[in-house]
Design a protein around this motif. Structure first.
Motif, PDB file in Angstrom:
ATOM      1  N   MET A 108      36.021  36.375  45.607  1.00 59.12           N
ATOM      2  CA  MET A 108      37.065  37.337  44.893  1.00 59.12           C
ATOM      3  C   MET A 108      37.465  36.850  43.680  1.00 59.12           C
ATOM      4  SD  MET A 108      38.924  37.779  48.410  1.00 59.12           S
ATOM      5  CE  MET A 108      38.203  36.303  49.059  1.00 59.12           C
ATOM      6  N   ASN A 109      36.984  37.534  42.584  1.00 60.52           N
ATOM      7  CA  ASN A 109      37.480  36.890  41.348  1.00 60.52           C
ATOM      8  C   ASN A 109      38.081  38.022  40.374  1.00 60.52           C
ATOM      9  OD1 ASN A 109      37.263  34.351  40.974  1.00 60.52           O
ATOM     10  ND2 ASN A 109      34.891  34.497  40.963  1.00 60.52           N
ATOM     11  N   GLY A 110      39.186  38.428  40.778  1.00 65.90           N
ATOM     12  CA  GLY A 110      39.945  39.772  40.228  1.00 65.90           C
ATOM     13  C   GLY A 110      40.059  39.525  38.680  1.00 65.90           C
ATOM     14  N   SER A 111      40.084  40.776  38.031  1.00 65.88           N
ATOM     15  CA  SER A 111      40.585  40.862  36.518  1.00 65.88           C
ATOM     16  C   SER A 111      41.941  41.070  36.718  1.00 65.88           C
ATOM     17  CB  SER A 111      39.845  41.628  35.837  1.00 65.88           C
ATOM     18  OG  SER A 111      40.125  43.030  36.170  1.00 65.88           O
ATOM     19  N   HIS A 112      42.655  40.520  35.552  1.00 70.15           N
ATOM     20  CA  HIS A 112      44.119  40.363  35.623  1.00 70.15           C
ATOM     21  C   HIS A 112      44.592  40.816  34.276  1.00 70.15           C
ATOM     22  CE1 HIS A 112      44.648  38.327  39.448  1.00 70.15           C
ATOM     23  NE2 HIS A 112      43.035  37.985  39.138  1.00 70.15           N
ATOM     24  N   GLU A 113      44.107  41.840  33.665  1.00 66.68           N
ATOM     25  CA  GLU A 113      44.368  42.412  32.439  1.00 66.68           C
ATOM     26  C   GLU A 113      45.951  43.014  32.448  1.00 66.68           C
ATOM     27  OE1 GLU A 113      41.533  42.699  33.705  1.00 66.68           O
ATOM     28  OE2 GLU A 113      40.271  41.430  32.235  1.00 66.68           O
ATOM     29  N   ASP A 114      46.017  43.442  33.923  1.00 65.31           N
ATOM     30  CA  ASP A 114      47.552  44.121  34.071  1.00 65.31           C
ATOM     31  C   ASP A 114      48.547  43.240  34.399  1.00 65.31           C
ATOM     32  OD1 ASP A 114      46.519  43.163  36.454  1.00 65.31           O
ATOM     33  OD2 ASP A 114      46.935  44.849  37.542  1.00 65.31           O
ATOM     34  N   GLY A 115      48.086  42.005  34.150  1.00 64.05           N
ATOM     35  CA  GLY A 115      49.312  40.988  34.449  1.00 64.05           C
ATOM     36  C   GLY A 115      49.627  40.683  35.763  1.00 64.05           C
ATOM     37  N   GLY A 116      48.919  41.320  36.937  1.00 66.93           N
ATOM     38  CA  GLY A 116      49.279  40.982  38.132  1.00 66.93           C
ATOM     39  C   GLY A 116      49.053  39.409  38.538  1.00 66.93           C
ATOM     40  N   LYS A 117      49.797  39.048  39.726  1.00 68.35           N
ATOM     41  CA  LYS A 117      49.440  37.552  40.186  1.00 68.35           C
ATOM     42  C   LYS A 117      48.161  37.496  40.934  1.00 68.35           C
ATOM     43  CE  LYS A 117      51.922  37.075  44.461  1.00 68.35           C
ATOM     44  NZ  LYS A 117      53.065  36.260  45.015  1.00 68.35           N
ATOM     45  N   HIS A 118      47.468  36.625  40.680  1.00 69.59           N
ATOM     46  CA  HIS A 118      46.151  36.130  41.410  1.00 69.59           C
ATOM     47  C   HIS A 118      46.680  35.776  42.952  1.00 69.59           C
ATOM     48  CE1 HIS A 118      42.206  34.385  41.898  1.00 69.59           C
ATOM     49  NE2 HIS A 118      42.821  33.355  42.547  1.00 69.59           N
TER      50      HIS A 118
ATOM     51  N   GLN B 131      37.220  41.991  44.070  1.00 64.72           N
ATOM     52  CA  GLN B 131      36.082  41.977  43.655  1.00 64.72           C
ATOM     53  C   GLN B 131      35.204  40.930  44.651  1.00 64.72           C
ATOM     54  OE1 GLN B 131      36.170  41.506  39.453  1.00 64.72           O
ATOM     55  NE2 GLN B 131      34.154  41.979  39.187  1.00 64.72           N
ATOM     56  N   ILE B 132      34.112  41.449  45.120  1.00 69.79           N
ATOM     57  CA  ILE B 132      33.289  40.428  45.717  1.00 69.79           C
ATOM     58  C   ILE B 132      31.898  40.780  45.192  1.00 69.79           C
ATOM     59  CG2 ILE B 132      32.102  40.098  47.956  1.00 69.79           C
ATOM     60  CD1 ILE B 132      34.650  40.820  49.360  1.00 69.79           C
ATOM     61  N   GLN B 133      31.313  39.684  44.663  1.00 73.35           N
ATOM     62  CA  GLN B 133      30.103  39.678  44.142  1.00 73.35           C
ATOM     63  C   GLN B 133      29.258  38.812  44.781  1.00 73.35           C
ATOM     64  OE1 GLN B 133      30.764  38.264  40.133  1.00 73.35           O
ATOM     65  NE2 GLN B 133      28.799  38.817  39.306  1.00 73.35           N
ATOM     66  N   PHE B 134      27.885  39.087  44.603  1.00 66.57           N
ATOM     67  CA  PHE B 134      26.752  37.929  45.125  1.00 66.57           C
ATOM     68  C   PHE B 134      25.689  38.002  44.178  1.00 66.57           C
ATOM     69  CE2 PHE B 134      25.509  41.481  47.798  1.00 66.57           C
ATOM     70  CZ  PHE B 134      24.133  41.687  47.744  1.00 66.57           C
ATOM     71  N   GLU B 135      25.007  36.866  44.037  1.00 66.08           N
ATOM     72  CA  GLU B 135      23.906  36.770  43.345  1.00 66.08           C
ATOM     73  C   GLU B 135      23.017  35.712  43.859  1.00 66.08           C
ATOM     74  OE1 GLU B 135      25.140  35.288  39.571  1.00 66.08           O
ATOM     75  OE2 GLU B 135      26.323  33.693  40.328  1.00 66.08           O
ATOM     76  N   GLU B 136      21.535  35.880  43.626  1.00 62.51           N
ATOM     77  CA  GLU B 136      20.628  35.068  44.393  1.00 62.51           C
ATOM     78  C   GLU B 136      20.483  33.843  43.484  1.00 62.51           C
ATOM     79  OE1 GLU B 136      15.953  35.153  45.659  1.00 62.51           O
ATOM     80  OE2 GLU B 136      16.629  36.942  44.361  1.00 62.51           O
ATOM     81  N   VAL B 137      20.476  32.676  43.877  1.00 66.05           N
ATOM     82  CA  VAL B 137      20.210  31.492  43.290  1.00 66.05           C
ATOM     83  C   VAL B 137      19.086  30.882  43.149  1.00 66.05           C
ATOM     84  CG1 VAL B 137      21.068  29.006  43.304  1.00 66.05           C
ATOM     85  CG2 VAL B 137      22.612  30.792  43.855  1.00 66.05           C
ATOM     86  N   HIS B 138      18.408  30.721  41.849  1.00 66.81           N
ATOM     87  CA  HIS B 138      17.208  30.287  41.437  1.00 66.81           C
ATOM     88  C   HIS B 138      16.908  28.583  41.340  1.00 66.81           C
ATOM     89  CE1 HIS B 138      15.793  34.604  41.638  1.00 66.81           C
ATOM     90  NE2 HIS B 138      16.828  34.716  40.892  1.00 66.81           N
ATOM     91  N   GLU B 139      18.052  28.401  41.139  1.00 63.70           N
ATOM     92  CA  GLU B 139      17.986  26.610  40.437  1.00 63.70           C
ATOM     93  C   GLU B 139      17.717  25.875  41.951  1.00 63.70           C
ATOM     94  OE1 GLU B 139      20.083  28.808  39.527  1.00 63.70           O
ATOM     95  OE2 GLU B 139      20.558  28.642  37.450  1.00 63.70           O
ATOM     96  N   PRO B 140      17.070  24.704  41.940  1.00 60.94           N
ATOM     97  CA  PRO B 140      16.924  24.012  43.061  1.00 60.94           C
ATOM     98  C   PRO B 140      18.467  23.458  43.778  1.00 60.94           C
ATOM     99  CG  PRO B 140      16.317  22.732  41.215  1.00 60.94           C
ATOM    100  CD  PRO B 140      16.342  24.120  40.737  1.00 60.94           C
ATOM    101  N   LEU B 141      18.471  23.450  45.021  1.00 61.50           N
ATOM    102  CA  LEU B 141      19.733  23.049  45.498  1.00 61.50           C
ATOM    103  C   LEU B 141      19.700  21.550  45.378  1.00 61.50           C
ATOM    104  CD1 LEU B 141      20.193  24.938  48.949  1.00 61.50           C
ATOM    105  CD2 LEU B 141      21.016  25.578  46.755  1.00 61.50           C
ATOM    106  N   LYS B 142      20.857  21.009  45.118  1.00 58.63           N
ATOM    107  CA  LYS B 142      21.102  19.425  45.248  1.00 58.63           C
ATOM    108  C   LYS B 142      21.992  19.305  46.498  1.00 58.63           C
ATOM    109  CE  LYS B 142      22.796  15.444  42.617  1.00 58.63           C
ATOM    110  NZ  LYS B 142      23.371  15.106  41.399  1.00 58.63           N
ATOM    111  N   THR B 143      21.661  18.284  47.352  1.00 58.27           N
ATOM    112  CA  THR B 143      22.380  17.910  48.462  1.00 58.27           C
ATOM    113  C   THR B 143      23.152  16.448  48.439  1.00 58.27           C
ATOM    114  OG1 THR B 143      21.191  18.934  50.140  1.00 58.27           O
ATOM    115  CG2 THR B 143      22.483  17.613  51.004  1.00 58.27           C
TER     116      THR B 143
END
Ligand code: WAQ
Ligand code: MG
Length: 244
Positions: free
Chosen positions: A1-11, A47-59
């Motif tokens: 969740m990464n809300g936009s806060h242009e309205d000045g509301g609190k996160h 806001q809920i967003q997802f994206e496929e990750v293409h970069e190699p994972l590091k552990t």
């Protein structure tokens, strides 16, 4: 969740995960639940967003953990400053950062502070920089928590995963953090040498002023620093041998 806060509301809350596709439904449900039942209040936007990750994972291994019991926030803050100094943040820089912490309490990510110039490095204002694409599979985390006598709470899992990712960057010096949630007062200072130093009181109960500062050394290569925090996928995997 990464809300936009242009309205000045609190996160209210945020969260970032790194998961295989088959855990998508469960993970999104958990993020939804986290956002809807939060001690900071009821959200009017999410806001809920997802994206496929293409970069190699590091552990990587989690940072070693130590819990410092303190009796009040003043003692906790004093210890935090001492630990930051030991990790290589000059005293003057610590003071400069602390002067601005009240102004930064509404920042929705982290403030990146350059110990070389003694100034804020990122230019993201109230947005801040969010470290993302890190996670710690539950079964391994629970094994670790049992071994280290730390409560197996997702808050600790998330904070230690973040701190472990952030500290492994070559330009990273130290991190200072406490929650903006009114019901949680344990915070930490972290760094490559000292590990993850929990401090049991960093503020008073009931207050909603949090803090997250990534101290970096701007005389090193910092060109890709913010990009790496946001985009480099990192999984935490604890192996007991590393802790002996
Ligand atoms: N990247 C950058 N900054 C973040 C991120 C992220 N992924 N997630 C949170 N923040 C910032 C943001 O400004 C929040 O308001 C602030 O940190 C505090 O976040 O017992 O719970 O999730 O060992 O409220 C630390 C101690 C708990 C855990 C920290 O922070 C323990 C905590 P919160
Ligand atoms: Mg919070």
């Amino acid at each position: 969740m990464n809300g936009s806060h242009e309205d000045g509301g609190k996160h209210i809350s945020g969260g970032e995960r790194l998961i295989p596709f088959h855990e998508m439904k469960r993970t999104i449900n958990a993020l939804l639940e986290k956002g809807l039942s939060h001690s900071r209040g009821k959200p009017d936007f999410m806001q809920i967003q997802f994206e496929e990750v293409h970069e190699p994972l590091k552990t990587i291994q989690p940072l070693p953990v130590h819990t410092n019991e303190v009796s009040c926030p003043e003692e906790g803050q004093k210890l935090a400053r001492l630990l930051l100094g030991r990790e290589g943040v000059p005293r003057k820089v610590i003071e400069k950062a602390y002067e601005q912490i009240p102004e930064w309490s509404g920042v929705r990510g982290a403030v990146v502070f350059d110990i070389h110039t003694g100034k804020r490095f990122d230019q993201t204002k109230e947005k801040g920089v969010r470290a993302s694409r890190m996670d710690w599979p539950d079964a391994n985390f629970e094994k670790w928590a049992l071994h280290c006598h730390v409560p197996a709470h997702s808050r600790i899992k998330e904070a230690l995963a973040l701190a472990s990712k952030v500290s492994q960057h070559p330009a990273a010096v130290a991190e200072l953090c406490w929650s903006d949630d009114p019901d949680y007062i344990t915070g930490y200072v972290a760094g490559k040498k000292m590990g993850y130093q929990r401090i049991t009181a960093m503020k008073e109960y009931g207050t909603e002023e949090g803090c997250r500062i990534f101290f970096i050394d701007g005389s090193k290569d910092v060109n890709t620093y913010i990009h790496d925090l946001e985009k480099q996928p990192i999984l935490i995997e604890w192996e007991e041998e590393h802790d002996l």
